[in-house]
Design an enzyme around this catalytic site. Structure first.
Site, mmCIF file in Angstrom:
data_model
loop_
_atom_site.group_PDB
_atom_site.id
_atom_site.type_symbol
_atom_site.label_atom_id
_atom_site.label_comp_id
_atom_site.label_asym_id
_atom_site.label_seq_id
_atom_site.Cartn_x
_atom_site.Cartn_y
_atom_site.Cartn_z
ATOM 1 N N LEU A 45 0.878 -1.167 0.000
ATOM 2 C CA LEU A 45 0.000 0.000 0.000
ATOM 3 C C LEU A 45 0.913 1.215 0.000
ATOM 4 C CD1 LEU A 45 -2.974 0.942 0.132
ATOM 5 C CD2 LEU A 45 -2.730 1.052 2.612
ATOM 6 N N ASP A 46 0.808 2.046 -1.024
ATOM 7 C CA ASP A 46 1.752 3.147 -1.199
ATOM 8 C C ASP A 46 1.873 4.025 0.035
ATOM 9 O OD1 ASP A 46 2.340 2.416 -3.818
ATOM 10 O OD2 ASP A 46 0.706 3.620 -4.636
ATOM 11 N N ARG A 47 3.029 4.633 0.172
ATOM 12 C CA ARG A 47 3.295 5.511 1.317
ATOM 13 C C ARG A 47 2.241 6.602 1.445
ATOM 14 N NH1 ARG A 47 8.552 9.561 1.668
ATOM 15 N NH2 ARG A 47 8.085 10.486 3.698
ATOM 16 N N ASP A 48 1.773 7.155 0.316
ATOM 17 C CA ASP A 48 0.814 8.255 0.363
ATOM 18 C C ASP A 48 -0.637 7.775 0.328
ATOM 19 O OD1 ASP A 48 1.033 7.366 -2.222
ATOM 20 O OD2 ASP A 48 1.210 9.354 -3.138
ATOM 21 N N SER A 49 -0.848 6.468 0.544
ATOM 22 C CA SER A 49 -2.193 5.914 0.677
ATOM 23 C C SER A 49 -2.403 5.459 2.121
ATOM 24 C CB SER A 49 -2.391 4.735 -0.277
ATOM 25 O OG SER A 49 -2.240 5.151 -1.630
#
Length: 201
Positions: A45-49
């Site tokens: 899960l992306d850092r900015d999600s």
């Protein structure tokens, strides 16, 4: 004892336990919230999600959840810029042409702002002259930054992205940074090679 947990990953946290890229100025990682030996994420899960991650110390379960061939649906709450029209929503459902090809069929619908929603730190960028809305989007594949690329391709950049569900497991009741132990699910048997049953000559 084997571990299987669900975790609500906060914004700006790396989806891994170490930050080898910035040893001098480490960023926040999963190790700031989870202290269980041998546990690893089943998917990223992306850092900015934000939102749901599943973690386990069982390698077969990890592969079963993260392998795209199992087509385990992943549902996202997506706050986008602007209000998508019927054509944009149809494109999200039927397939969006990205640089790495056409996306698979998906489920997409406009929703009210989720009732169970926490403030993001930092807050999203707000443009007073441009409205925003929420989409619930369910995918059966996991390309790199796929949701963001899909919404941008139909003219509605993603402002905030929260994963709400993976297969049968949801985010319900978990605050950001919290994790909970879950019952170990049944693990599918590895497919065996079919034996050649032709009679020998």
């Amino acid at each position: 004892m084997s571990w299987f947990i669900r975790f609500n990953k906060p914004y700006d946290v790396l989806p891994q336990f170490t930050d080898r890229a910035n040893a001098d100025s480490p960023r926040s990682t999963l190790s700031d919230f989870i202290d269980l030996p041998g546990v690893y994420p089943a998917g990223r899960l992306d850092r900015d999600s934000e939102g749901l991650m599943l973690l386990t110390d069982n390698g077969r379960l990890q592969a079963q959840i993260s392998d795209p061939k199992h087509k385990m649906g992943k549902t996202y709450w997506v706050q986008v810029e602007g209000i998508p029209d019927a054509a944009a929503m149809k494109a999200l459902r039927d397939g969006v042409e990205l640089k790495d090809g056409l996306t698979r069929l998906a489920k997409a619908r406009l929703i009210d702002e989720p009732a169970y929603l926490w403030p993001r730190t930092p807050p999203i960028r707000i443009r007073q002259t441009v409205p925003d809305c929420w989409i619930e989007l369910t995918l059966s594949e996991g390309r790199n930054r796929q949701v963001r690329r899909m919404t941008a391709a139909v003219g509605h950049p993603t402002l905030r992205l929260i994963r709400a569900r993976i297969g049968d497991w949801s985010l319900d009741g978990l605050n950001p940074g919290q994790w909970e132990s879950l019952p170990m699910p049944t693990i599918s048997a590895s497919p065996s090679r079919k034996r050649d049953r032709r009679p020998r000559q």
